[in-house]
Design a protein around this motif. Structure first.
Motif, PDB file in Angstrom:
ATOM      1  N   VAL A  18     -16.745  -8.349 -10.849  1.00 40.92           N
ATOM      2  CA  VAL A  18     -15.757  -9.363 -10.464  1.00 40.92           C
ATOM      3  C   VAL A  18     -14.351  -8.868 -10.758  1.00 40.92           C
ATOM      4  O   VAL A  18     -13.459  -8.971  -9.917  1.00 40.92           O
ATOM      5  N   VAL A  19     -14.129  -8.314 -11.946  1.00 39.46           N
ATOM      6  CA  VAL A  19     -12.804  -7.809 -12.312  1.00 39.46           C
ATOM      7  C   VAL A  19     -12.396  -6.672 -11.383  1.00 39.46           C
ATOM      8  O   VAL A  19     -11.248  -6.624 -10.919  1.00 39.46           O
ATOM      9  N   ALA A  20     -13.317  -5.778 -11.082  1.00 43.57           N
ATOM     10  CA  ALA A  20     -13.003  -4.657 -10.201  1.00 43.57           C
ATOM     11  C   ALA A  20     -12.651  -5.157  -8.803  1.00 43.57           C
ATOM     12  O   ALA A  20     -11.710  -4.658  -8.180  1.00 43.57           O
ATOM     13  N   THR A  21     -13.386  -6.157  -8.327  1.00 42.99           N
ATOM     14  CA  THR A  21     -13.117  -6.707  -6.998  1.00 42.99           C
ATOM     15  C   THR A  21     -11.738  -7.360  -6.953  1.00 42.99           C
ATOM     16  O   THR A  21     -10.972  -7.152  -6.008  1.00 42.99           O
ATOM     17  N   ILE A  22     -11.418  -8.135  -7.972  1.00 44.12           N
ATOM     18  CA  ILE A  22     -10.109  -8.792  -8.031  1.00 44.12           C
ATOM     19  C   ILE A  22      -8.998  -7.740  -8.080  1.00 44.12           C
ATOM     20  O   ILE A  22      -7.970  -7.877  -7.415  1.00 44.12           O
ATOM     21  N   ALA A  23      -9.223  -6.675  -8.841  1.00 48.60           N
ATOM     22  CA  ALA A  23      -8.216  -5.616  -8.943  1.00 48.60           C
ATOM     23  C   ALA A  23      -7.998  -4.953  -7.585  1.00 48.60           C
ATOM     24  O   ALA A  23      -6.861  -4.707  -7.185  1.00 48.60           O
ATOM     25  N   LEU A  24      -9.086  -4.685  -6.859  1.00 48.03           N
ATOM     26  CA  LEU A  24      -8.956  -4.052  -5.545  1.00 48.03           C
ATOM     27  C   LEU A  24      -8.221  -4.962  -4.574  1.00 48.03           C
ATOM     28  O   LEU A  24      -7.367  -4.511  -3.810  1.00 48.03           O
ATOM     29  N   ILE A  25      -8.556  -6.259  -4.593  1.00 48.30           N
ATOM     30  CA  ILE A  25      -7.882  -7.214  -3.714  1.00 48.30           C
ATOM     31  C   ILE A  25      -6.397  -7.283  -4.062  1.00 48.30           C
ATOM     32  O   ILE A  25      -5.544  -7.318  -3.176  1.00 48.30           O
ATOM     33  N   ALA A  26      -6.082  -7.279  -5.366  1.00 44.29           N
ATOM     34  CA  ALA A  26      -4.688  -7.349  -5.797  1.00 44.29           C
ATOM     35  C   ALA A  26      -3.918  -6.123  -5.294  1.00 44.29           C
ATOM     36  O   ALA A  26      -2.806  -6.256  -4.784  1.00 44.29           O
ATOM     37  N   VAL A  27      -4.508  -4.956  -5.417  1.00 40.66           N
ATOM     38  CA  VAL A  27      -3.850  -3.731  -4.953  1.00 40.66           C
ATOM     39  C   VAL A  27      -3.651  -3.788  -3.440  1.00 40.66           C
ATOM     40  O   VAL A  27      -2.604  -3.392  -2.922  1.00 40.66           O
ATOM     41  N   PHE A  28      -4.663  -4.305  -2.729  1.00 40.18           N
ATOM     42  CA  PHE A  28      -4.566  -4.415  -1.270  1.00 40.18           C
ATOM     43  C   PHE A  28      -3.436  -5.354  -0.871  1.00 40.18           C
ATOM     44  O   PHE A  28      -2.638  -5.063   0.010  1.00 40.18           O
ATOM     45  N   VAL A  29      -3.346  -6.498  -1.553  1.00 45.69           N
ATOM     46  CA  VAL A  29      -2.294  -7.477  -1.257  1.00 45.69           C
ATOM     47  C   VAL A  29      -0.918  -6.880  -1.555  1.00 45.69           C
ATOM     48  O   VAL A  29       0.015  -7.037  -0.769  1.00 45.69           O
ATOM     49  N   VAL A  30      -0.794  -6.196  -2.695  1.00 46.68           N
ATOM     50  CA  VAL A  30       0.486  -5.569  -3.044  1.00 46.68           C
ATOM     51  C   VAL A  30       0.864  -4.540  -1.980  1.00 46.68           C
ATOM     52  O   VAL A  30       2.027  -4.447  -1.581  1.00 46.68           O
ATOM     53  N   GLY A  31      -0.118  -3.809  -1.479  1.00 49.96           N
ATOM     54  CA  GLY A  31       0.142  -2.823  -0.429  1.00 49.96           C
ATOM     55  C   GLY A  31       0.644  -3.488   0.845  1.00 49.96           C
ATOM     56  O   GLY A  31       1.566  -2.993   1.495  1.00 49.96           O
ATOM     57  N   LEU A  32       0.036  -4.606   1.217  1.00 55.70           N
ATOM     58  CA  LEU A  32       0.464  -5.326   2.415  1.00 55.70           C
ATOM     59  C   LEU A  32       1.896  -5.841   2.254  1.00 55.70           C
ATOM     60  O   LEU A  32       2.709  -5.743   3.171  1.00 55.70           O
ATOM     61  N   ILE A  33       2.191  -6.387   1.079  1.00 52.45           N
ATOM     62  CA  ILE A  33       3.547  -6.894   0.816  1.00 52.45           C
ATOM     63  C   ILE A  33       4.548  -5.744   0.887  1.00 52.45           C
ATOM     64  O   ILE A  33       5.624  -5.883   1.461  1.00 52.45           O
TER      65      ILE A  33
END
Length: 41
Positions: A18-33
């Motif tokens: 769960v933590v790894a998934t949240i971290a990946l999503i966070a990095v993806f969102v930061v990349g999009l921004i």
């Protein structure tokens, strides 16, 4: 045996997954921004 061991270990690994998934999503969102800001500028 491996399948049974994996099923037993799943409960222990769930928080890590769960933590790894949240971290990946966070990095993806930061990349999009970052890309959006780059296109805007």
């Amino acid at each position: 045996m491996d399948a049974l061991t994996f099923e037993q270990e799943t409960e222990h690994l769930s928080p890590i997954v769960v933590v790894a998934t949240i971290a990946l999503i966070a990095v993806f969102v930061v990349g999009l921004i970052y890309q959006a800001v780059g296109l805007a500028v």
